[in-house]
Design a protein around this motif. Structure first.
Motif, PDB file in Angstrom:
ATOM      1  N   VAL A 170       0.862  -1.175   0.000  1.00 10.47           N
ATOM      2  CA  VAL A 170       0.000   0.000   0.000  1.00 10.47           C
ATOM      3  C   VAL A 170       0.903   1.230   0.000  1.00 10.47           C
ATOM      4  N   LEU A 171       0.605   2.175  -0.879  1.00  8.98           N
ATOM      5  CA  LEU A 171       1.348   3.434  -0.955  1.00  8.98           C
ATOM      6  C   LEU A 171       0.448   4.558  -0.476  1.00  8.98           C
ATOM      7  N   VAL A 172       1.002   5.418   0.375  1.00  6.08           N
ATOM      8  CA  VAL A 172       0.226   6.548   0.906  1.00  6.08           C
ATOM      9  C   VAL A 172       1.081   7.809   0.861  1.00  6.08           C
ATOM     10  N   ASN A 173       0.517   8.868   0.320  1.00  8.28           N
ATOM     11  CA  ASN A 173       1.183  10.173   0.307  1.00  8.28           C
ATOM     12  C   ASN A 173       0.230  11.203   0.894  1.00  8.28           C
ATOM     13  N   PRO A 174       0.683  12.000   1.861  1.00  9.33           N
ATOM     14  CA  PRO A 174      -0.200  13.000   2.475  1.00  9.33           C
ATOM     15  C   PRO A 174      -0.426  14.222   1.600  1.00  9.33           C
TER      16      PRO A 174
END
Length: 237
Positions: free
Chosen positions: A116-120
């Motif tokens: 899973v990739l998450v960028n704020p």
């Protein structure tokens, strides 16, 4: 250009795809070219190597069009002129990178790694992160892997191998963008998260899971609890 993040790319003439074409053309007179179409679906300046992989894809296409092999030294020279992480992207194989990225180890075969990739939704300057790391010219950070992952390694072995190395850019990146730590904590709290790390120079964070179902469930949770963040699931290989 198209895609959900195309509007943030700025001047199209400065795109790394076109720079790749220019760099290779200076090394191969009479190079045949064409028209490039870019779908930008990754966040800009996210620590995912999006621009570098786009440049490498352009070099691969130009190589195919001009009947060049991927080990042609002119491809690598053009890649290095664009950025230190472009050469590793040309052959699309996992490798240990040393130095500035120009020293590539043997290709490694990774097992499928659900992620899973998450960028704020933060764009983080790579030079700024390295500047905050504070290394002097020629100085390196101790640690990392001295050898490659053995061929045929399964998920557990790959996880143990990857857990043995940290991202030294993580602390300075968090110092510049504290939201990264919030993302790390949120992903760590998802069920089945086996390894959580910041990607590259940030601000994207990735988590690895033992199954696609676990990764999909974590993606749903992150998207529901953090509507303002960019969240996606993928498979690293």
């Amino acid at each position: 250009m198209a895609g959900s993040h195309a509007g943030l790319l700025g001047d199209a003439t400065e795109n790394l795809i076109l720079k790749a074409h220019r760099e290779l053309k200076t090394r191969i007179p009479g190079l045949r070219g064409g028209v490039f179409s870019l779908h930008k679906n990754l966040p800009v300046a996210a620590g995912l190597g999006g621009g570098s992989s786009d440049a490498a894809a352009a070099l691969r296409l130009l190589a195919r069009l001009n009947e060049l092999t991927l080990d042609d030294p002119r491809l690598r020279e053009a890649g290095e002129a664009i950025g230190s992480d472009v050469p590793v992207c040309i052959e699309r194989k996992a490798r240990i990178m040393r130095g500035r990225g120009e020293n590539l180890g043997p290709a490694m075969v990774l097992p499928p790694l659900p992620a899973v990739l998450v960028n704020p939704r933060l764009a983080l300057s790579t030079p700024a992160v390295f500047g905050k790391l504070g290394l002097r010219p020629g100085e390196s950070v101790a640690g990392g892997h001295a050898s490659e992952l053995p061929s045929g390694a399964d998920y557990a072995a790959a996880l143990s191998y990857l857990a043995g190395a940290a991202n030294d850019l993580e602390p300075p990146a968090i110092g510049l963008a504290p939201a990264i730590e919030e993302v790390i904590d949120a992903l760590t709290a998802t069920e089945g998260a086996d390894l959580v790390r910041m990607s590259g120079s940030g601000a994207t964070v990735f988590a690895l899971y033992g199954s696609e179902a676990a990764a999909a469930a974590a993606t749903g949770r992150m998207a529901a609890e953090h509507a303002g963040w960019w969240v996606t699931t993928t498979m690293l290989r």
